[in-house]
Write a protein that holds these residues in place. Sequence first.
Motif, PDB file in Angstrom:
ATOM      1  N   LEU A  84       0.839  -1.204   0.000  1.00 44.33           N
ATOM      2  CA  LEU A  84       0.000   0.000   0.000  1.00 44.33           C
ATOM      3  C   LEU A  84       0.873   1.253   0.000  1.00 44.33           C
ATOM      4  O   LEU A  84       0.522   2.262  -0.629  1.00 44.33           O
ATOM      5  N   TRP A  85       2.010   1.206   0.691  1.00 45.73           N
ATOM      6  CA  TRP A  85       2.953   2.342   0.639  1.00 45.73           C
ATOM      7  C   TRP A  85       3.477   2.503  -0.794  1.00 45.73           C
ATOM      8  O   TRP A  85       3.574   3.626  -1.302  1.00 45.73           O
ATOM      9  N   VAL A  86       3.810   1.394  -1.427  1.00 48.30           N
ATOM     10  CA  VAL A  86       4.279   1.436  -2.818  1.00 48.30           C
ATOM     11  C   VAL A  86       3.235   2.093  -3.706  1.00 48.30           C
ATOM     12  O   VAL A  86       3.550   2.937  -4.549  1.00 48.30           O
ATOM     13  N   ARG A  87       1.973   1.732  -3.509  1.00 47.87           N
ATOM     14  CA  ARG A  87       0.896   2.297  -4.326  1.00 47.87           C
ATOM     15  C   ARG A  87       0.819   3.814  -4.188  1.00 47.87           C
ATOM     16  O   ARG A  87       0.591   4.522  -5.167  1.00 47.87           O
ATOM     17  N   ARG A  88       1.010   4.310  -2.968  1.00 49.46           N
ATOM     18  CA  ARG A  88       0.847   5.737  -2.704  1.00 49.46           C
ATOM     19  C   ARG A  88       2.103   6.570  -3.016  1.00 49.46           C
ATOM     20  O   ARG A  88       1.987   7.770  -3.239  1.00 49.46           O
ATOM     21  N   ASN A  89       3.267   5.941  -3.061  1.00 48.05           N
ATOM     22  CA  ASN A  89       4.502   6.730  -3.052  1.00 48.05           C
ATOM     23  C   ASN A  89       5.456   6.454  -4.207  1.00 48.05           C
ATOM     24  O   ASN A  89       6.565   6.990  -4.220  1.00 48.05           O
ATOM     25  N   THR A  90       5.057   5.637  -5.157  1.00 48.23           N
ATOM     26  CA  THR A  90       5.913   5.404  -6.321  1.00 48.23           C
ATOM     27  C   THR A  90       5.145   5.751  -7.593  1.00 48.23           C
ATOM     28  O   THR A  90       3.908   5.722  -7.610  1.00 48.23           O
ATOM     29  N   PRO A  91       5.863   6.092  -8.672  1.00 50.92           N
ATOM     30  CA  PRO A  91       5.187   6.466  -9.923  1.00 50.92           C
ATOM     31  C   PRO A  91       4.362   5.315 -10.500  1.00 50.92           C
ATOM     32  O   PRO A  91       4.693   4.140 -10.294  1.00 50.92           O
ATOM     33  N   ASP A  92       3.304   5.665 -11.223  1.00 50.83           N
ATOM     34  CA  ASP A  92       2.456   4.637 -11.837  1.00 50.83           C
ATOM     35  C   ASP A  92       3.240   3.727 -12.766  1.00 50.83           C
ATOM     36  O   ASP A  92       2.900   2.551 -12.917  1.00 50.83           O
ATOM     37  N   ASP A  93       4.273   4.255 -13.426  1.00 50.19           N
ATOM     38  CA  ASP A  93       5.037   3.462 -14.384  1.00 50.19           C
ATOM     39  C   ASP A  93       6.245   2.780 -13.759  1.00 50.19           C
ATOM     40  O   ASP A  93       7.115   2.257 -14.475  1.00 50.19           O
ATOM     41  N   ALA A  94       6.338   2.781 -12.429  1.00 48.72           N
ATOM     42  CA  ALA A  94       7.457   2.106 -11.763  1.00 48.72           C
ATOM     43  C   ALA A  94       7.424   0.608 -12.070  1.00 48.72           C
ATOM     44  O   ALA A  94       6.358  -0.008 -12.150  1.00 48.72           O
ATOM     45  N   VAL A  95       8.595   0.037 -12.245  1.00 46.32           N
ATOM     46  CA  VAL A  95       8.735  -1.396 -12.488  1.00 46.32           C
ATOM     47  C   VAL A  95       9.554  -1.984 -11.343  1.00 46.32           C
ATOM     48  O   VAL A  95      10.680  -1.546 -11.089  1.00 46.32           O
ATOM     49  N   PHE A  96       8.993  -2.976 -10.662  1.00 41.96           N
ATOM     50  CA  PHE A  96       9.605  -3.527  -9.465  1.00 41.96           C
ATOM     51  C   PHE A  96      10.239  -4.887  -9.732  1.00 41.96           C
ATOM     52  O   PHE A  96       9.767  -5.663 -10.580  1.00 41.96           O
ATOM     53  N   ALA A  97      11.289  -5.130  -8.974  1.00 39.25           N
ATOM     54  CA  ALA A  97      11.852  -6.472  -8.861  1.00 39.25           C
ATOM     55  C   ALA A  97      11.577  -6.960  -7.447  1.00 39.25           C
ATOM     56  O   ALA A  97      11.849  -6.258  -6.473  1.00 39.25           O
ATOM     57  N   VAL A  98      10.989  -8.131  -7.329  1.00 38.84           N
ATOM     58  CA  VAL A  98      10.668  -8.751  -6.042  1.00 38.84           C
ATOM     59  C   VAL A  98      11.162 -10.189  -6.111  1.00 38.84           C
ATOM     60  O   VAL A  98      11.170 -10.798  -7.188  1.00 38.84           O
TER      61      VAL A  98
END
Length: 511
Positions: free
Chosen positions: A386-400
Amino acid sequence: MRVSLSRRLPLLRLAALTGAALVIHGYHLGAEDGEIHIPSAKKLLDPALYPYASEFFTAHEHLSLFGPILAWTARLTHLPADWTIFAWYLATLFATLLSSWLLVSVCFQSERAKWCAVLVVTAVLTMPATNTSLLLMDPYLTARSLSTPLTLFALGWFLERKYVWVSVAIPVMATIHPQMVAYLIFLVGVMWLVERLKTPVQEPVPVMASLTPLGLMASALPTGFHLAPATGAYREALYSRDYYFLSNWSWYHWLGMLAPLAILAWFWKGKLRGTKPGFERLSFAMIPFGLLSIVAGLVFSSSHQLDMFARLQPLRCFHLITLVFVLLLAGVIGEYWAKGRPWVLAAVSLPLAAGLFYVARDTYPHSPQIEFPAQSSSNPWVNTLLWVRRNTPDDAVFAVDSRYFKDDETDLHGFRAVSERSALADYYKDGGVVSLFPNLADEWKQMSNATYGLNHFSADDFRRLQQQYPAVTWTAIHGAAPAGMDCPYQERGYSVCRLQPLSAALKVETH
């Protein structure tokens, strides 16, 4: 004498049972298969989301109107996506109980039998359907949440010979879940054929017209059905689903298949008290339906040359068989045990409800029982997303870490569905997609290998990952932040770190 609508459809009681089912089984946004189904709807609402690796959930999208239905509802009601999903979950819970009531009303005469059936199914909604990897109903929203009540409605209408309604229900279901509707059509075909053999049917059966839309859909189904062993990355994805192959089933899985069929055979021949003709017809139809699915499963398990056909999953027929069996068995218990003893209904259903409540808490121990849409969560993994949703750009690409799904604290919550951000493919849920769509296998294998063990990566490891996947701009780590990385979120055992653009990192190294 005309029966009032309130007597025929006890809507208030069913609404109360819907609330009870919610409390017993819970609700979890984006858990398990919700990781595949929910992002497609969110991307339709906001096309800027998920710019990378979206093929792992859009592969299903062209086969189903599930995503468009959610997106259209959100636009119509102006509700946020998460609240729309929750509202649909409640609606499908109610629809499942309503359709169960209508089906048992065609099978039983007494109110006690009907209510025992509905109370029991309310208590056990999230029980597994033998070894199919399916629950009778998931505690999260997927396309099956809609297809299950539609299936029960269609069966009830068919038993009442309301063929026009069946002919409406089947094409609607086909647009939502083409795989599950195939099982329904097969079952309806068996029932219709048996009825034709017993007594000539004078009127045409419009249900057969429902096959036309399915024929038009055939071109949209996954391709690649040919005689050849699965190889390479696709073989790994396919055989990780051991429940596809009857050769991997244990004796108790076989018991879970054959025992219900044996009891249904007794129902068919037993001339049980308080039952209607629909009870016998439905009990009998389940027997060839189940046996033929077992035969198909045995055939697909007999040779590696048939590997490409295993994804048809004929044994998923037992999802419907198990659900119908529970309803009929509970109705029989209500008819015979509850006559003059109304306390029997509670004595049967309450222990089952308590048991399933315990299972729900054991499955999602780090999460609230009912995860209402909110800005934060008591689950540390969900709170991170939820923090990621609120604080990173919509076009962010994550590695998990590609194996994150099995971490204890995740409670089976999917990264994409909750965070609303793109991510490289994970091993488990995206592997399930690959088992149905072999063309994604090599990409899945490369991505999941690249992020395996990511929770223990150093800053240098992340730079190497960026060289392989330059689109990756962020990472979510279960553990401490690696030294030398910019990690604006570090709470409760999780870190979210911004990856330095590769061009900037190379500049720093050259200086």
